[in-house]
Write a protein that holds these residues in place. Structure first.
Motif, PDB file in Angstrom:
ATOM      1  N   GLY A   1      46.547  -0.129   7.105  1.00 46.97           N
ATOM      2  CA  GLY A   1      46.088   1.082   7.451  1.00 46.97           C
ATOM      3  C   GLY A   1      47.260   1.855   8.311  1.00 46.97           C
ATOM      4  O   GLY A   1      48.320   1.925   8.487  1.00 46.97           O
ATOM      5  N   ASP A   2      46.570   2.819   8.998  1.00 41.90           N
ATOM      6  CA  ASP A   2      47.295   3.704   9.721  1.00 41.90           C
ATOM      7  C   ASP A   2      47.251   3.887  11.162  1.00 41.90           C
ATOM      8  O   ASP A   2      47.750   4.732  11.886  1.00 41.90           O
ATOM      9  CB  ASP A   2      46.978   5.312   9.059  1.00 41.90           C
ATOM     10  CG  ASP A   2      45.357   5.845   9.511  1.00 41.90           C
ATOM     11  OD1 ASP A   2      44.672   5.004  10.114  1.00 41.90           O
ATOM     12  OD2 ASP A   2      45.021   6.739   9.025  1.00 41.90           O
TER      13      ASP A   2
ATOM     14  N   THR B   1      50.393   2.413   6.488  1.00 43.61           N
ATOM     15  CA  THR B   1      50.417   3.287   5.500  1.00 43.61           C
ATOM     16  C   THR B   1      51.416   4.477   5.309  1.00 43.61           C
ATOM     17  O   THR B   1      52.029   4.543   4.232  1.00 43.61           O
ATOM     18  CB  THR B   1      48.780   4.054   5.486  1.00 43.61           C
ATOM     19  OG1 THR B   1      47.797   3.365   5.259  1.00 43.61           O
ATOM     20  CG2 THR B   1      48.686   5.151   4.272  1.00 43.61           C
TER      21      THR B   1
ATOM     22  N   GLN C   1      54.526   2.603   4.037  1.00 37.79           N
ATOM     23  CA  GLN C   1      54.368   2.448   2.539  1.00 37.79           C
ATOM     24  C   GLN C   1      55.077   3.630   1.823  1.00 37.79           C
ATOM     25  O   GLN C   1      55.775   3.601   1.264  1.00 37.79           O
ATOM     26  CB  GLN C   1      53.117   2.201   2.161  1.00 37.79           C
ATOM     27  CG  GLN C   1      52.375   0.785   2.398  1.00 37.79           C
ATOM     28  CD  GLN C   1      51.153   0.934   1.865  1.00 37.79           C
ATOM     29  OE1 GLN C   1      50.227   1.234   2.255  1.00 37.79           O
ATOM     30  NE2 GLN C   1      50.927  -0.171   0.855  1.00 37.79           N
ATOM     31  N   TRP C   2      54.626   4.882   2.441  1.00 41.19           N
ATOM     32  CA  TRP C   2      55.162   6.107   1.747  1.00 41.19           C
ATOM     33  C   TRP C   2      56.671   6.080   2.033  1.00 41.19           C
ATOM     34  O   TRP C   2      57.373   6.609   1.198  1.00 41.19           O
ATOM     35  CB  TRP C   2      54.409   7.219   2.533  1.00 41.19           C
ATOM     36  CG  TRP C   2      53.243   7.761   1.767  1.00 41.19           C
ATOM     37  CD1 TRP C   2      51.825   6.916   1.765  1.00 41.19           C
ATOM     38  CD2 TRP C   2      52.886   8.349   0.375  1.00 41.19           C
ATOM     39  NE1 TRP C   2      50.950   7.679   0.896  1.00 41.19           N
ATOM     40  CE2 TRP C   2      51.590   8.480   0.260  1.00 41.19           C
ATOM     41  CE3 TRP C   2      53.772   9.263  -0.105  1.00 41.19           C
ATOM     42  CZ2 TRP C   2      51.155   9.448  -0.881  1.00 41.19           C
ATOM     43  CZ3 TRP C   2      53.287  10.271  -1.007  1.00 41.19           C
ATOM     44  CH2 TRP C   2      52.121  10.112  -1.520  1.00 41.19           C
TER      45      TRP C   2
ATOM     46  N   ARG D   1      45.224  -2.590  -1.092  1.00 41.62           N
ATOM     47  CA  ARG D   1      44.043  -2.009  -1.412  1.00 41.62           C
ATOM     48  C   ARG D   1      43.559  -2.844  -2.873  1.00 41.62           C
ATOM     49  O   ARG D   1      42.183  -3.308  -2.633  1.00 41.62           O
ATOM     50  CB  ARG D   1      44.094  -0.534  -2.061  1.00 41.62           C
ATOM     51  CG  ARG D   1      42.823   0.183  -2.262  1.00 41.62           C
ATOM     52  CD  ARG D   1      42.744   1.646  -2.737  1.00 41.62           C
ATOM     53  NE  ARG D   1      43.440   1.732  -3.795  1.00 41.62           N
ATOM     54  CZ  ARG D   1      44.651   2.493  -3.744  1.00 41.62           C
ATOM     55  NH1 ARG D   1      45.333   2.834  -2.658  1.00 41.62           N
ATOM     56  NH2 ARG D   1      45.500   2.646  -4.990  1.00 41.62           N
TER      57      ARG D   1
ATOM     58  N   LEU E   1      51.839   1.722  -3.790  1.00 45.20           N
ATOM     59  CA  LEU E   1      50.917   2.132  -2.714  1.00 45.20           C
ATOM     60  C   LEU E   1      49.697   1.528  -2.833  1.00 45.20           C
ATOM     61  O   LEU E   1      48.593   1.350  -2.087  1.00 45.20           O
ATOM     62  CB  LEU E   1      50.673   3.749  -2.761  1.00 45.20           C
ATOM     63  CG  LEU E   1      51.605   4.351  -2.532  1.00 45.20           C
ATOM     64  CD1 LEU E   1      51.334   6.220  -2.896  1.00 45.20           C
ATOM     65  CD2 LEU E   1      52.280   4.525  -0.956  1.00 45.20           C
TER      66      LEU E   1
END
Length: 334
Positions: free
Chosen positions: A146-147, A174, A177-178, A105, A101
């Motif tokens: 991002g989401d 995001t 990614q999870w 970032r 994750l």
């Protein structure tokens, strides 16, 4: 187009070879035997994407400024690799192809003048020997950040990559990614046992461990307010069922993963690192679940135990048998 690939291992080597095959001017970074082999005989690719030998420039750091760059090192190596190449990455689009994750970032923090986007490589590839990469399972690569909707940099990079291999810019990166983190729940058991992912999922006892870790990880995501993205046959609706289902029913997802892998043995990236005597990404995979659980004020004992077992194999160089894994994990599976 001038394209740089930082980290010419299994994932990066595949990207570099396929971009070279469609005519881009590709430069890669590598070290040691891999660097020597690429310089001597090129970067060879075989398997599901066909065969190609890429005669490309290679060095420990990028020697020319690319127009587009991919960071494909192991997650724990990415910050140092980005710092080492920061001068030529500043101001361009940088695609971070990473498990876990944290990669995107970290890149955004280290490269404030660049357009950083993330990518999830769903294909499986093996770094078999210096200079040789083999694609064992073909699948898509997803780009975004991002989401919300994908930024224009992700759309443009996906278009370039899609000419060489299936690639798409997606919403809710995001969440994706999870979801990839859930897919990577299969990665640890091969590293602990030395077995392929297919063998692990075909063993009833080991499949129970994978299912337990998957369910726990899914619940942690929901505790963190995640809306899972749709990739690899998984989405928020399916994972919500997995989180609540009894284990005998939830194992349908690991069995689906096994079918999707096909018959070519898939060692997984974590076992590949073990075999090469390198540190694994386990702290960014199952370890990331433990960290996210702590942030949510809960525990993730199954993922914590799996992380510890991988570190044990890293330290000792000795794989555990399925019986040994079952005995170690049994108190947590009750």
């Amino acid at each position: 187009m001038r394209i740089g690939v930082i980290g010419a291992g299994a994932i990066g080597g595949t990207i570099a070879a396929l971009l070279d095959r469609v005519g881009h001017l590709v430069e890669v970074t590598a070290r040691g035997e891999q660097l020597a082999a690429i310089r001597d005989g090129g970067l060879r690719l075989d398997g599901g994407c066909g065969s190609h030998t890429a005669r490309i420039a290679a060095a420990e750091t990028l020697q020319t400024r690319p127009e587009l760059a991919f960071v494909t090192t192991k997650a724990q190596d990415a910050p140092a690799a980005i710092r080492a190449n920061a001068a030529v990455l500043d101001g361009i689009t940088v695609v971070v192809v990473q498990n876990g994750l944290a990669g995107l970032r970290e890149a955004e923090q280290l490269l404030p003048g660049s357009d950083c986007v993330g990518a999830l490589a769903l294909y499986a590839a093996s770094y078999l020997s210096p200079g040789l990469v083999s694609v064992t399972t073909t699948a898509n690569t997803y780009l975004g950040a991002g989401d919300g909707p994908p930024p224009q940099a992700a759309v443009d990079a996906a278009r370039i990559l899609d000419a060489a291999m299936p690639a798409f810019a997606i919403d809710n990166f995001t969440g994706a990614q999870w979801t990839k983190l859930m897919v990577n729940q299969i990665n640890a058991l091969p590293a602990i046992t030395g077995l392929s992912a297919q063998q692990v999922l075909g063993d009833r006892r080991l499949r129970a461990v994978v299912t337990a870790s998957l369910q726990e990880a899914t619940r942690v995501g929901y505790a963190r307010g995640v809306r899972y993205g749709s990739i690899q046959g998984l989405d928020d609706r399916i994972l919500r069922v997995v989180a609540r289902a009894p284990r005998w029913a939830a194992q349908a997802v690991p069995l689906l993963m096994k079918r999707r892998m096909g018959s070519t043995p898939n060692p997984g990236s974590t076992l590949q690192s073990i075999r090469r005597g390198q540190l694994t990404e386990i702290d960014y995979l199952n370890g990331a679940v433990v960290d996210e659980a702590r942030t949510a004020g809960i525990e993730a004992p199954v993922n914590a135990a799996i992380t510890a077992l991988v570190h044990e194999v890293e330290r000792t160089g000795t794989f555990l048998s399925p019986d040994q894994v079952h005995e170690r994990m049994r108190p947590l599976l009750a």
